[in-house]
Design a protein around this motif. Structure first.
Motif, mmCIF file in Angstrom:
data_model
loop_
_atom_site.group_PDB
_atom_site.id
_atom_site.type_symbol
_atom_site.label_atom_id
_atom_site.label_comp_id
_atom_site.label_asym_id
_atom_site.label_seq_id
_atom_site.Cartn_x
_atom_site.Cartn_y
_atom_site.Cartn_z
ATOM 1 N N ASN A 27 41.397 -2.383 -12.913
ATOM 2 C CA ASN A 27 40.924 -1.595 -14.035
ATOM 3 C C ASN A 27 39.402 -1.660 -14.058
ATOM 4 O O ASN A 27 38.828 -2.747 -14.007
ATOM 5 C CB ASN A 27 41.514 -2.141 -15.337
ATOM 6 C CG ASN A 27 41.146 -1.329 -16.539
ATOM 7 O OD1 ASN A 27 40.763 -0.174 -16.436
ATOM 8 N ND2 ASN A 27 41.240 -1.939 -17.701
ATOM 9 N N ILE A 28 38.747 -0.494 -14.155
ATOM 10 C CA ILE A 28 37.284 -0.415 -14.184
ATOM 11 C C ILE A 28 36.866 0.333 -15.443
ATOM 12 O O ILE A 28 37.374 1.426 -15.717
ATOM 13 C CB ILE A 28 36.737 0.297 -12.935
ATOM 14 C CG1 ILE A 28 37.164 -0.454 -11.682
ATOM 15 C CG2 ILE A 28 35.213 0.417 -13.014
ATOM 16 C CD1 ILE A 28 36.857 0.273 -10.388
ATOM 17 N N LYS A 29 35.936 -0.272 -16.210
ATOM 18 C CA LYS A 29 35.470 0.330 -17.454
ATOM 19 C C LYS A 29 33.947 0.310 -17.483
ATOM 20 O O LYS A 29 33.336 -0.740 -17.307
ATOM 21 C CB LYS A 29 36.029 -0.453 -18.641
ATOM 22 C CG LYS A 29 35.630 0.082 -19.997
ATOM 23 C CD LYS A 29 36.282 -0.744 -21.094
ATOM 24 C CE LYS A 29 35.209 -1.444 -21.860
ATOM 25 N NZ LYS A 29 35.695 -2.247 -22.983
ATOM 26 N N GLU A 30 33.323 1.474 -17.693
ATOM 27 C CA GLU A 30 31.868 1.574 -17.802
ATOM 28 C C GLU A 30 31.508 1.814 -19.261
ATOM 29 O O GLU A 30 32.189 2.551 -19.967
ATOM 30 C CB GLU A 30 31.349 2.731 -16.950
ATOM 31 C CG GLU A 30 29.841 2.846 -16.961
ATOM 32 C CD GLU A 30 29.327 3.955 -16.064
ATOM 33 O OE1 GLU A 30 28.197 4.398 -16.302
ATOM 34 O OE2 GLU A 30 30.037 4.363 -15.144
ATOM 35 N N PHE A 31 30.417 1.167 -19.728
ATOM 36 C CA PHE A 31 30.002 1.329 -21.117
ATOM 37 C C PHE A 31 28.503 1.098 -21.249
ATOM 38 O O PHE A 31 27.858 0.545 -20.360
ATOM 39 C CB PHE A 31 30.769 0.367 -22.037
ATOM 40 C CG PHE A 31 30.621 -1.093 -21.677
ATOM 41 C CD1 PHE A 31 29.673 -1.882 -22.294
ATOM 42 C CD2 PHE A 31 31.433 -1.669 -20.703
ATOM 43 C CE1 PHE A 31 29.538 -3.223 -21.973
ATOM 44 C CE2 PHE A 31 31.312 -3.005 -20.376
ATOM 45 C CZ PHE A 31 30.360 -3.777 -21.008
ATOM 46 N N ASP A 32 27.942 1.554 -22.382
ATOM 47 C CA ASP A 32 26.527 1.328 -22.686
ATOM 48 C C ASP A 32 26.355 -0.121 -23.098
ATOM 49 O O ASP A 32 27.073 -0.627 -23.955
ATOM 50 C CB ASP A 32 26.057 2.247 -23.806
ATOM 51 C CG ASP A 32 26.064 3.713 -23.418
ATOM 52 O OD1 ASP A 32 26.011 4.009 -22.208
ATOM 53 O OD2 ASP A 32 26.118 4.558 -24.326
ATOM 54 N N PHE A 33 25.377 -0.788 -22.475
ATOM 55 C CA PHE A 33 25.137 -2.207 -22.740
ATOM 56 C C PHE A 33 23.995 -2.400 -23.726
ATOM 57 O O PHE A 33 23.980 -3.357 -24.493
ATOM 58 C CB PHE A 33 24.831 -2.916 -21.418
ATOM 59 C CG PHE A 33 24.768 -4.407 -21.517
ATOM 60 C CD1 PHE A 33 25.925 -5.158 -21.601
ATOM 61 C CD2 PHE A 33 23.551 -5.068 -21.506
ATOM 62 C CE1 PHE A 33 25.879 -6.544 -21.684
ATOM 63 C CE2 PHE A 33 23.491 -6.457 -21.587
ATOM 64 C CZ PHE A 33 24.654 -7.185 -21.668
#
Length: 64
Positions: free
Chosen positions: A2-8
């Protein structure tokens, strides 16, 4: 997997910092941000299968 991209967060000059969390589905998860591929989180399952943080974790880019 599972790969999740988000604003850090944002840098001091206003550039957006992204992060990616990858979970292999088998007791390992890590998060890196796009500022030098900095490892911000590393979790592994203990003997009871409970995921535990084993890396110092930054809550946002401003604390880095």
């Amino acid at each position: 997997m599972n790969i999740k991209e988000f604003d850090f967060g944002y840098t001091q000059d206003g550039n957006k910092v992204k992060a990616v969390t990858i979970n292999n589905g088998d007791n390992l998860e890590f998060t890196v941000m796009n500022r030098g591929a900095t490892l911000t989180s590393l979790k592994m399952a203990d003997n009871n299968g409970i995921m535990e943080e084993i890396n110092r974790r930054f809550q946002s880019d401003t604390t880095f």
